[in-house]
Design a protein around this motif. Structure first.
Motif, PDB file in Angstrom:
ATOM      1  N   ALA A   1      38.341  17.248  57.367  1.00 13.19           N
ATOM      2  CA  ALA A   1      39.626  17.394  56.373  1.00 13.19           C
ATOM      3  C   ALA A   1      40.907  16.744  56.897  1.00 13.19           C
ATOM      4  CB  ALA A   1      40.024  19.003  56.275  1.00 13.19           C
ATOM      5  N   PHE A   2      40.990  16.684  58.317  1.00 10.04           N
ATOM      6  CA  PHE A   2      42.125  15.765  58.838  1.00 10.04           C
ATOM      7  C   PHE A   2      42.266  14.430  58.683  1.00 10.04           C
ATOM      8  CE2 PHE A   2      43.228  19.828  60.616  1.00 10.04           C
ATOM      9  CZ  PHE A   2      44.616  20.040  60.615  1.00 10.04           C
ATOM     10  N   LYS A   3      40.877  13.997  58.651  1.00  9.53           N
ATOM     11  CA  LYS A   3      40.576  12.185  58.394  1.00  9.53           C
ATOM     12  C   LYS A   3      41.044  11.939  57.052  1.00  9.53           C
ATOM     13  CE  LYS A   3      37.310  11.193  61.879  1.00  9.53           C
ATOM     14  NZ  LYS A   3      35.705  10.623  62.252  1.00  9.53           N
ATOM     15  N   ASP A   4      40.655  12.991  56.012  1.00  5.66           N
ATOM     16  CA  ASP A   4      41.135  12.784  54.682  1.00  5.66           C
ATOM     17  C   ASP A   4      42.670  12.794  54.570  1.00  5.66           C
ATOM     18  OD1 ASP A   4      38.583  12.592  53.785  1.00  5.66           O
ATOM     19  OD2 ASP A   4      38.361  14.963  53.154  1.00  5.66           O
ATOM     20  N   GLY A   5      43.333  13.730  55.276  1.00  9.50           N
ATOM     21  CA  GLY A   5      44.809  13.879  55.379  1.00  9.50           C
ATOM     22  C   GLY A   5      45.466  12.707  55.637  1.00  9.50           C
ATOM     23  N   ALA A   6      44.710  12.083  56.679  1.00  5.20           N
ATOM     24  CA  ALA A   6      45.445  10.694  57.378  1.00  5.20           C
ATOM     25  C   ALA A   6      45.540   9.635  56.399  1.00  5.20           C
ATOM     26  CB  ALA A   6      44.547  10.413  58.794  1.00  5.20           C
ATOM     27  N   GLN A   7      44.910   9.791  55.544  1.00  6.40           N
ATOM     28  CA  GLN A   7      44.960   8.582  54.531  1.00  6.40           C
ATOM     29  C   GLN A   7      46.256   8.906  53.522  1.00  6.40           C
ATOM     30  OE1 GLN A   7      42.544   6.044  54.509  1.00  6.40           O
ATOM     31  NE2 GLN A   7      41.781   7.506  56.218  1.00  6.40           N
ATOM     32  N   VAL A   8      46.823   9.910  53.707  1.00  7.25           N
ATOM     33  CA  VAL A   8      48.076  10.044  52.994  1.00  7.25           C
ATOM     34  C   VAL A   8      49.192   9.305  53.624  1.00  7.25           C
ATOM     35  CG1 VAL A   8      50.006  11.773  52.454  1.00  7.25           C
ATOM     36  CG2 VAL A   8      47.630  12.773  52.279  1.00  7.25           C
ATOM     37  N   LYS A   9      49.951   8.423  52.638  1.00  6.03           N
ATOM     38  CA  LYS A   9      51.120   7.441  53.119  1.00  6.03           C
ATOM     39  C   LYS A   9      51.987   8.286  53.942  1.00  6.03           C
ATOM     40  CE  LYS A   9      50.360   4.063  49.848  1.00  6.03           C
ATOM     41  NZ  LYS A   9      50.852   3.316  48.728  1.00  6.03           N
TER      42      LYS A   9
END
Length: 110
Positions: free
Chosen positions: A60-68
């Motif tokens: 979940a946090f890796k997915d969130g890291a993709q947010v600009k």
């Protein structure tokens, strides 16, 4: 702590961690604190169930890291959602965690 002419820290060892922490923004610190809180809460779960919880949290946090970085609405939304989910996650009666992709939120992708 010494700094070079370029303005960056020239630290070594344990002092390098202090320099890195000093360079983090307030939002970055909030995200890291939330991540740590999730990992601490995962350690409270039964040992047999712990690894899937940790993998879900990391994912979940890796997915969130993709947010600009400049998408403040999305980041603030994810932080609020994360804090709400953390409260649920801490409940000892919670046996499983369903994840929702970062891109499935109702906040627009400005």
């Amino acid at each position: 702590l010494a700094s070079t002419r370029s303005g960056t820290c020239s630290c070594v060892g344990a002092l390098a961690q202090v320099c890195n922490m000093a360079r983090r923004s307030g939002v970055q610190k909030q995200v890291l604190a939330l991540y740590r809180s999730f990992l601490v809460a995962a350690r409270q779960k039964p040992e047999l169930d712990r690894q899937p919880w940790i993998e879900t949290i990391r994912s979940a946090f890796k997915d969130g890291a993709q947010v600009k970085r400049n998408n403040f609405k999305k980041i603030e939304y994810l932080l609020r959602q994360g804090n709400k989910r953390l409260q649920t996650f801490k409940d000892s009666s919670v046996k499983s965690m369903r994840t929702y992709g970062v891109n499935s939120s109702p906040v627009s992708k400005d």
